[in-house]
Motif scaffolding. Structure first.
Motif, PDB file in Angstrom:
ATOM      1  N   SER A  79      79.493  27.657-100.345  1.00  0.00           N
ATOM      2  CA  SER A  79      78.690  28.691 -99.814  1.00  0.00           C
ATOM      3  C   SER A  79      79.037  30.171-100.377  1.00  0.00           C
ATOM      4  N   SER A  80      79.720  30.048-101.638  1.00  0.00           N
ATOM      5  CA  SER A  80      79.852  31.167-102.361  1.00  0.00           C
ATOM      6  C   SER A  80      79.533  30.969-104.072  1.00  0.00           C
ATOM      7  N   CYS A  81      79.351  32.162-104.760  1.00  0.00           N
ATOM      8  CA  CYS A  81      78.988  32.281-105.895  1.00  0.00           C
ATOM      9  C   CYS A  81      80.089  31.530-106.791  1.00  0.00           C
ATOM     10  N   PRO A  82      79.787  30.604-107.548  1.00  0.00           N
ATOM     11  CA  PRO A  82      80.820  29.888-108.524  1.00  0.00           C
ATOM     12  C   PRO A  82      81.278  30.685-109.586  1.00  0.00           C
ATOM     13  N   LEU A  83      80.959  31.927-109.795  1.00  0.00           N
ATOM     14  CA  LEU A  83      81.892  32.811-110.855  1.00  0.00           C
ATOM     15  C   LEU A  83      82.651  33.673-110.118  1.00  0.00           C
ATOM     16  N   CYS A  84      82.296  34.380-109.101  1.00  0.00           N
ATOM     17  CA  CYS A  84      82.949  35.539-108.262  1.00  0.00           C
ATOM     18  C   CYS A  84      83.381  35.314-107.115  1.00  0.00           C
TER      19      CYS A  84
ATOM     20  N   ASP B  48      72.180  25.697 -96.283  1.00  0.00           N
ATOM     21  CA  ASP B  48      71.158  25.083 -95.918  1.00  0.00           C
ATOM     22  C   ASP B  48      70.172  24.804 -96.921  1.00  0.00           C
ATOM     23  N   ALA B  49      69.612  23.771 -97.227  1.00  0.00           N
ATOM     24  CA  ALA B  49      68.660  23.340 -98.340  1.00  0.00           C
ATOM     25  C   ALA B  49      67.493  24.333 -98.419  1.00  0.00           C
ATOM     26  N   ALA B  50      66.927  24.890 -97.302  1.00  0.00           N
ATOM     27  CA  ALA B  50      65.795  25.701 -97.239  1.00  0.00           C
ATOM     28  C   ALA B  50      66.341  27.022 -97.768  1.00  0.00           C
ATOM     29  N   LEU B  51      67.410  27.507 -97.516  1.00  0.00           N
ATOM     30  CA  LEU B  51      68.149  28.724 -97.904  1.00  0.00           C
ATOM     31  C   LEU B  51      68.140  28.496 -99.400  1.00  0.00           C
ATOM     32  N   ILE B  52      68.788  27.474 -99.791  1.00  0.00           N
ATOM     33  CA  ILE B  52      68.867  27.471-101.446  1.00  0.00           C
ATOM     34  C   ILE B  52      67.457  27.412-102.146  1.00  0.00           C
TER      35      ILE B  52
ATOM     36  N   VAL C 127      73.020  25.399-109.823  1.00  0.00           N
ATOM     37  CA  VAL C 127      73.486  26.118-108.522  1.00  0.00           C
ATOM     38  C   VAL C 127      73.110  25.710-107.334  1.00  0.00           C
ATOM     39  N   ASP C 128      71.981  24.858-107.373  1.00  0.00           N
ATOM     40  CA  ASP C 128      71.597  24.169-106.147  1.00  0.00           C
ATOM     41  C   ASP C 128      72.577  23.028-105.866  1.00  0.00           C
ATOM     42  N   THR C 129      73.116  22.379-106.806  1.00  0.00           N
ATOM     43  CA  THR C 129      74.111  21.264-106.320  1.00  0.00           C
ATOM     44  C   THR C 129      75.591  22.144-105.943  1.00  0.00           C
ATOM     45  N   TRP C 130      75.781  23.196-106.679  1.00  0.00           N
ATOM     46  CA  TRP C 130      76.898  23.704-106.120  1.00  0.00           C
ATOM     47  C   TRP C 130      76.816  24.417-104.779  1.00  0.00           C
ATOM     48  N   LEU C 131      75.504  25.047-104.487  1.00  0.00           N
ATOM     49  CA  LEU C 131      75.417  25.663-103.340  1.00  0.00           C
ATOM     50  C   LEU C 131      75.328  24.583-101.974  1.00  0.00           C
ATOM     51  N   SER C 132      74.902  23.380-102.466  1.00  0.00           N
ATOM     52  CA  SER C 132      75.022  22.339-101.036  1.00  0.00           C
ATOM     53  C   SER C 132      76.269  21.998-100.965  1.00  0.00           C
TER      54      SER C 132
END
Length: 162
Positions: free
Chosen positions: A140-145, A78-82, A132-137
Motif C-alpha cells: 500500500s505504498s509507492c514503490p519508489l519513495c 482495494d482493487a477498486a481503489l487501484i 503499479v497495479d500488481t505492486w499495489l495489490s
C-alpha cells in the motif's frame, strides 16, 4: 648352552601372549561411557526437534499464529481503489504530468510517447499501469519513495484520488 636371546624368532603359541596392554582401565571406560551418553542425548534431542518442527499442532505454543488473534488486514490496496488511480498518456515533450518521469522504476522500462502511465496522487511518481497495479495489490505504498497510499480511512483516499 642355552641362553635366551631376544633377537631370535618368536617361538610360542598365541594363547600365551600377555594382553595387559589391551585392558580397558576404569578411567578410559568412564570417558567412553560419557562420550556415548553425550552422543546419544544429542541424537535424541535433534530427532525430537525435527519431530516438533514437522508435526507440531496449530494450537501449540510454538506455532506462529495465536488461536485468538484477530485476522490481519490485507497489505495491499482495494482493487477498486487501484482502478481509480489516474491514468495519463505519457509525452516526453509537453506539459504532461508525467513529463518529469522517464522510466518505470518497477520494471525499469523507458516510457514511450502515447503510453498509458499511472500517477500516484500523494507523491506524483509515474509507473506503467500493469506494474503499479500488481505492486499495489500486495503493498500500500509507492514503490519508489514508500509514501503510504492509505489514509485513516479508504473513503478519504478515494476522495483524494477522484
Amino acid at each position: 648352552m642355552s641362553t635366551k636371546d631376544s633377537s631370535g624368532p618368536f617361538h610360542g603359541h598365541y594363547t600365551v601372549l600377555d594382553d595387559k596392554e589391551f585392558q580397558v582401565k576404569g578411567r578410559t571406560l568412564f570417558f567412553v561411557v560419557i562420550l556415548f551418553t553425550v552422543v546419544l542425548l544429542v541424537t535424541v534431542f535433534l530427532l525430537y526437534a525435527r519431530w516438533v518442527c514437522r508435526y507440531r499442532p496449530s494450537n501449540s505454543p510454538f506455532s506462529s499464529h495465536a488461536p485468538n488473534a484477530p485476522p490481519q488486514k490485507p497489505r495491499g490496496l482495494d482493487a477498486a481503489l487501484i482502478r481509480g488511480l489516474p491514468i495519463i498518456l505519457y509525452q516526453s515533450s509537453g506539459n504532461s504530468e508525467a513529463a518529469g518521469c522517464g522510466e518505470c522504476s518497477i520494471c525499469l522500462g523507458v516510457f514511450e510517447d502515447g503510453e498509458k502511465v499511472k500517477v500516484l496522487p500523494q507523491c506524483r511518481h509515474c509507473y506503467h499501469s500493469d506494474c503499479v497495479d500488481t505492486w499495489l495489490s500486495a503493498q500500500s505504498s509507492c514503490p519508489l519513495c514508500r509514501t503510504s497510499l492509505r489514509s485513516n480511512s479508504d473513503d478519504a483516499l478515494q476522495i483524494v484520488v477522484q
